[in-house]
Design a protein around this motif. Structure first.
Motif, PDB file in Angstrom:
ATOM      1  N   HIS A 228       0.856  -1.191   0.000  1.00  0.00           N
ATOM      2  CA  HIS A 228       0.000   0.000   0.000  1.00  0.00           C
ATOM      3  C   HIS A 228       0.889   1.237   0.000  1.00  0.00           C
ATOM      4  O   HIS A 228       2.049   1.187   0.422  1.00  0.00           O
ATOM      5  CB  HIS A 228      -0.934  -0.014   1.229  1.00  0.00           C
ATOM      6  CG  HIS A 228      -1.971   1.062   1.177  1.00  0.00           C
ATOM      7  ND1 HIS A 228      -1.810   2.269   1.810  1.00  0.00           N
ATOM      8  CD2 HIS A 228      -3.167   1.129   0.522  1.00  0.00           C
ATOM      9  CE1 HIS A 228      -2.882   3.029   1.560  1.00  0.00           C
ATOM     10  NE2 HIS A 228      -3.716   2.361   0.783  1.00  0.00           N
TER      11      HIS A 228
ATOM     12  N   TYR B 189       1.001   3.679   1.897  1.00  0.00           N
ATOM     13  CA  TYR B 189       1.403   4.203   3.201  1.00  0.00           C
ATOM     14  C   TYR B 189       2.604   3.451   3.785  1.00  0.00           C
ATOM     15  O   TYR B 189       3.009   3.714   4.919  1.00  0.00           O
ATOM     16  CB  TYR B 189       0.247   4.128   4.210  1.00  0.00           C
ATOM     17  CG  TYR B 189      -0.997   4.921   3.878  1.00  0.00           C
ATOM     18  CD1 TYR B 189      -0.992   5.920   2.914  1.00  0.00           C
ATOM     19  CD2 TYR B 189      -2.185   4.686   4.555  1.00  0.00           C
ATOM     20  CE1 TYR B 189      -2.143   6.644   2.626  1.00  0.00           C
ATOM     21  CE2 TYR B 189      -3.333   5.413   4.284  1.00  0.00           C
ATOM     22  CZ  TYR B 189      -3.316   6.383   3.317  1.00  0.00           C
ATOM     23  OH  TYR B 189      -4.453   7.090   3.047  1.00  0.00           O
TER      24      TYR B 189
ATOM     25  N   ASP C  41      -4.200   1.244  -4.295  1.00  0.00           N
ATOM     26  CA  ASP C  41      -5.185   1.510  -3.241  1.00  0.00           C
ATOM     27  C   ASP C  41      -5.870   0.181  -2.901  1.00  0.00           C
ATOM     28  O   ASP C  41      -5.570  -0.866  -3.497  1.00  0.00           O
ATOM     29  CB  ASP C  41      -6.164   2.625  -3.652  1.00  0.00           C
ATOM     30  CG  ASP C  41      -7.115   2.253  -4.780  1.00  0.00           C
ATOM     31  OD1 ASP C  41      -7.165   1.066  -5.182  1.00  0.00           O
ATOM     32  OD2 ASP C  41      -7.832   3.143  -5.272  1.00  0.00           O
ATOM     33  N   SER C  42      -6.796   0.211  -1.967  1.00  0.00           N
ATOM     34  CA  SER C  42      -7.389  -1.040  -1.469  1.00  0.00           C
ATOM     35  C   SER C  42      -8.079  -1.837  -2.580  1.00  0.00           C
ATOM     36  O   SER C  42      -7.988  -3.066  -2.602  1.00  0.00           O
ATOM     37  CB  SER C  42      -8.418  -0.741  -0.387  1.00  0.00           C
ATOM     38  OG  SER C  42      -7.856   0.054   0.604  1.00  0.00           O
TER      39      SER C  42
ATOM     40  N   MET D 151      -6.130  -5.905   4.898  1.00  0.00           N
ATOM     41  CA  MET D 151      -5.813  -5.966   3.467  1.00  0.00           C
ATOM     42  C   MET D 151      -5.254  -7.354   3.112  1.00  0.00           C
ATOM     43  O   MET D 151      -5.588  -7.928   2.073  1.00  0.00           O
ATOM     44  CB  MET D 151      -4.790  -4.898   3.101  1.00  0.00           C
ATOM     45  CG  MET D 151      -5.319  -3.484   3.240  1.00  0.00           C
ATOM     46  SD  MET D 151      -4.041  -2.255   2.867  1.00  0.00           S
ATOM     47  CE  MET D 151      -5.024  -0.749   2.898  1.00  0.00           C
TER      48      MET D 151
ATOM     49  N   TYR E 117     -17.275  -0.579   4.636  1.00  0.00           N
ATOM     50  CA  TYR E 117     -15.948  -0.173   4.154  1.00  0.00           C
ATOM     51  C   TYR E 117     -14.984  -1.351   4.327  1.00  0.00           C
ATOM     52  O   TYR E 117     -15.033  -2.057   5.336  1.00  0.00           O
ATOM     53  CB  TYR E 117     -15.502   1.035   4.990  1.00  0.00           C
ATOM     54  CG  TYR E 117     -14.279   1.774   4.499  1.00  0.00           C
ATOM     55  CD1 TYR E 117     -13.934   1.814   3.158  1.00  0.00           C
ATOM     56  CD2 TYR E 117     -13.488   2.477   5.412  1.00  0.00           C
ATOM     57  CE1 TYR E 117     -12.816   2.525   2.729  1.00  0.00           C
ATOM     58  CE2 TYR E 117     -12.375   3.190   4.994  1.00  0.00           C
ATOM     59  CZ  TYR E 117     -12.038   3.206   3.649  1.00  0.00           C
ATOM     60  OH  TYR E 117     -10.935   3.905   3.239  1.00  0.00           O
TER      61      TYR E 117
ATOM     62  N   ASN F 159     -12.115  -1.493   5.269  1.00  0.00           N
ATOM     63  CA  ASN F 159     -11.291  -1.394   6.488  1.00  0.00           C
ATOM     64  C   ASN F 159     -12.032  -2.002   7.676  1.00  0.00           C
ATOM     65  O   ASN F 159     -12.538  -1.306   8.556  1.00  0.00           O
ATOM     66  CB  ASN F 159     -10.953   0.072   6.792  1.00  0.00           C
ATOM     67  CG  ASN F 159     -10.073   0.707   5.736  1.00  0.00           C
ATOM     68  OD1 ASN F 159     -10.229   0.428   4.554  1.00  0.00           O
ATOM     69  ND2 ASN F 159      -9.175   1.569   6.146  1.00  0.00           N
TER      70      ASN F 159
ATOM     71  N   SER G 259     -12.864   3.344  -0.870  1.00  0.00           N
ATOM     72  CA  SER G 259     -13.121   4.758  -1.158  1.00  0.00           C
ATOM     73  C   SER G 259     -13.193   5.001  -2.661  1.00  0.00           C
ATOM     74  O   SER G 259     -13.829   5.957  -3.100  1.00  0.00           O
ATOM     75  CB  SER G 259     -12.062   5.641  -0.500  1.00  0.00           C
ATOM     76  OG  SER G 259     -10.785   5.134  -0.743  1.00  0.00           O
TER      77      SER G 259
ATOM     78  N   HIS H  99      -6.563  10.220   9.823  1.00  0.00           N
ATOM     79  CA  HIS H  99      -7.259  11.264   9.065  1.00  0.00           C
ATOM     80  C   HIS H  99      -8.093  12.188   9.940  1.00  0.00           C
ATOM     81  O   HIS H  99      -8.325  13.338   9.575  1.00  0.00           O
ATOM     82  CB  HIS H  99      -8.121  10.620   7.973  1.00  0.00           C
ATOM     83  CG  HIS H  99      -7.303  10.040   6.866  1.00  0.00           C
ATOM     84  ND1 HIS H  99      -6.765   8.772   6.938  1.00  0.00           N
ATOM     85  CD2 HIS H  99      -6.882  10.555   5.693  1.00  0.00           C
ATOM     86  CE1 HIS H  99      -6.074   8.531   5.842  1.00  0.00           C
ATOM     87  NE2 HIS H  99      -6.120   9.597   5.067  1.00  0.00           N
TER      88      HIS H  99
ATOM     89  N   HIS I 124      -8.161  12.704   1.348  1.00  0.00           N
ATOM     90  CA  HIS I 124      -8.802  11.388   1.380  1.00  0.00           C
ATOM     91  C   HIS I 124     -10.151  11.549   2.088  1.00  0.00           C
ATOM     92  O   HIS I 124     -10.242  12.294   3.070  1.00  0.00           O
ATOM     93  CB  HIS I 124      -7.898  10.400   2.144  1.00  0.00           C
ATOM     94  CG  HIS I 124      -8.272   8.974   1.902  1.00  0.00           C
ATOM     95  ND1 HIS I 124      -9.320   8.367   2.560  1.00  0.00           N
ATOM     96  CD2 HIS I 124      -7.755   8.035   1.063  1.00  0.00           C
ATOM     97  CE1 HIS I 124      -9.411   7.115   2.126  1.00  0.00           C
ATOM     98  NE2 HIS I 124      -8.480   6.889   1.217  1.00  0.00           N
TER      99      HIS I 124
ATOM    100  N   GLU J  65     -11.586   9.904   4.225  1.00  0.00           N
ATOM    101  CA  GLU J  65     -11.624   9.520   5.645  1.00  0.00           C
ATOM    102  C   GLU J  65     -11.456  10.751   6.555  1.00  0.00           C
ATOM    103  O   GLU J  65     -11.586  10.651   7.764  1.00  0.00           O
ATOM    104  CB  GLU J  65     -10.515   8.511   5.955  1.00  0.00           C
ATOM    105  CG  GLU J  65     -10.793   7.124   5.414  1.00  0.00           C
ATOM    106  CD  GLU J  65      -9.643   6.157   5.641  1.00  0.00           C
ATOM    107  OE1 GLU J  65      -8.708   6.497   6.394  1.00  0.00           O
ATOM    108  OE2 GLU J  65      -9.677   5.059   5.067  1.00  0.00           O
TER     109      GLU J  65
ATOM    110  N   SER K 110      -9.609   8.414  -3.314  1.00  0.00           N
ATOM    111  CA  SER K 110      -8.791   7.337  -2.729  1.00  0.00           C
ATOM    112  C   SER K 110      -7.314   7.671  -2.943  1.00  0.00           C
ATOM    113  O   SER K 110      -6.974   8.610  -3.682  1.00  0.00           O
ATOM    114  CB  SER K 110      -9.112   6.012  -3.420  1.00  0.00           C
ATOM    115  OG  SER K 110      -8.488   5.964  -4.694  1.00  0.00           O
ATOM    116  N   THR K 111      -6.442   6.889  -2.349  1.00  0.00           N
ATOM    117  CA  THR K 111      -5.008   7.158  -2.500  1.00  0.00           C
ATOM    118  C   THR K 111      -4.600   7.177  -3.984  1.00  0.00           C
ATOM    119  O   THR K 111      -3.894   8.083  -4.416  1.00  0.00           O
ATOM    120  CB  THR K 111      -4.172   6.111  -1.726  1.00  0.00           C
ATOM    121  OG1 THR K 111      -4.648   4.807  -2.054  1.00  0.00           O
ATOM    122  CG2 THR K 111      -4.250   6.331  -0.229  1.00  0.00           C
TER     123      THR K 111
HETATM  124  P1  13P Z   1      -7.320   3.590  -0.079  1.00  0.00           P
HETATM  125  O1  13P Z   1      -8.243   2.493  -0.528  1.00  0.00           O
HETATM  126  O2  13P Z   1      -7.738   4.924  -0.594  1.00  0.00           O
HETATM  127  O3  13P Z   1      -5.899   3.260  -0.424  1.00  0.00           O
HETATM  128  O4  13P Z   1      -7.438   3.738   1.504  1.00  0.00           O
HETATM  129  C1  13P Z   1      -6.898   2.828   2.409  1.00  0.00           C
HETATM  130  C2  13P Z   1      -6.735   3.381   3.755  1.00  0.00           C
HETATM  131  O5  13P Z   1      -6.571   2.698   4.724  1.00  0.00           O
HETATM  132  C3  13P Z   1      -6.778   4.816   3.899  1.00  0.00           C
HETATM  133  O6  13P Z   1      -6.509   5.149   5.214  1.00  0.00           O
END
Ligand code: 13P
Ligand code: SF4
Length: 313
Positions: free
Chosen positions: A26, A28, A42-43, A66, A114, A116, A131, A177, A200, A202, A216-217
């Motif tokens: 990812h 991050y 992204d996710s 993930m 979501y 997450n 997202s 966030h 983002h 969030e 999204s990212t």
């Molecule tokens: P994304 O799907 O936008 O990458 O978001 C994942 C996430 O955990 C954002 O905090």
């Protein structure tokens, strides 16, 4: 202390070949992890990649939910993660017992959840969203169908405003966030008036109100590529700045400090950042920690994930 080879990157690449593994990461993650990964996304993109890879082993550099998605979609593959403690505050905020009761209290509502969240929560949900996929999915749900959205109340609120749908929101937040400092954001914008603010979803509404673009990212990264040469204030975890700078070396990027806990300036995700290059090497060398799931949970969670993949083809 375990012994580490001098050239960690070379050792990881050699293990990858030996294991017939793919490294997914990812945005991050630490820069050095991003640089060694086969795929960064992204996710939604990471889910698709996990479902379609022909590797025997998926090494997932991200957070646990993930990696669980990778296992749910590719059960025949071994899925390993550098640090199994890499959780998510949104996952923690939504536990199966209370979520089941919430659903039972609203039997006519569709549970839009979501990504997450844990595999247990996915198993109790109707459709998973990310997202980047949520708006497209909501547009396909009949207007008269009531919806509950969990676990992120800020993403849910953003989607409700954007789509005009009335949604019952679970009370969860992302600790990264929700903690960006509005004061620092305003200061940055005042000092860099030409900068475009990208965020983002969030983030809480008071922060999103400043944004020129929300996504999204991957959507944020693409926006900076489309507007290469400009200046940006980035309201998401700063790990993504590595790819933004690589793709648009002529642009200027500012991250926004947070105000979380004792640390007045940290805006890093404490879960994502548990993974390190050293732990990545060890997890590949020892083939552990591995993601495992009870089969009934995996199958039930797969249903809600498959609906997302089908609705966003
Ligand atoms: P994304 O799907 O936008 O990458 O978001 C994942 C996430 O955990 C954002 O905090
Ligand atoms: Fe979870 Fe927030 Fe970290 Fe993303 S940034 S993994 S939502 S805690």
């Amino acid at each position: 202390m375990p012994d580490f080879p001098k050239d960690l990157e070379a050792a990881i690449l050699s293990l990858k070949k030996e294991m017939n593994a793919v490294i997914l990461a990812h945005y991050y993650q630490d820069e050095e992890i991003q640089d060694i990964a086969d795929f960064i996304g992204d996710s939604l993109e990471l889910s698709r990649k996990a479902a379609s890879t022909d590797a025997d082993v998926i090494v997932f550099c991200g957070v646990k939910f993930m990696a669980e998605v990778a296992k749910i979609l590719s059960p025949q593959k071994k899925v390993i993660i550098p640090d199994l403690q890499a959780g998510c505050s949104l996952e923690d905020a939504c536990q199966p017992g209370p979520f089941k009761k919430f659903r039972e209290a609203h039997p006519n509502h569709l549970a839009l959840t979501y990504i997450n969240c844990s595999a247990d929560i996915k198993a109790l949900s109707d459709i998973i969203v990310t997202s980047s996929s949520a708006e497209k999915i909501i547009a396909q749900i009949p207007k008269e169908q009531p919806i509950i959205f969990a676990p992120d109340k800020y993403l849910g609120g953003y989607l409700a405003r954007k789509t005009g749908r009335d949604m019952l929101l679970w009370d969860g937040t992302c600790i990264v966030h929700e903690q960006f400092s509005e004061k620092e954001l305003v200061k940055l914008k005042t000092r860099n008036p030409k900068a475009l603010i990208i965020a983002h979803p969030e983030c809480p509404e008071p922060l999103l109100k400043y944004a020129h673009f929300i996504g999204s990212t991957s959507a944020l990264l693409n926006y900076t590529i489309e507007h290469a040469g400009k200046e940006f204030i980035v309201l998401t975890e700063p790990g993504i700045l590595h790819q933004m700078k690589k793709k648009s070396p002529g642009s200027i990027f500012h991250d926004v400090p947070g105000t979380y806990g004792a640390c007045a300036s940290c805006n890093n995700c404490p879960y994502m950042k548990l993974n390190t290059l050293e732990k990545l090497y060890l997890c590949m060398k020892n083939s552990t920690p591995e993601i495992t799931l009870p089969e009934p949970t995996r199958l039930a969670a797969k249903k809600s994930l498959d609906r997302m993949l089908e609705m966003t083809k």
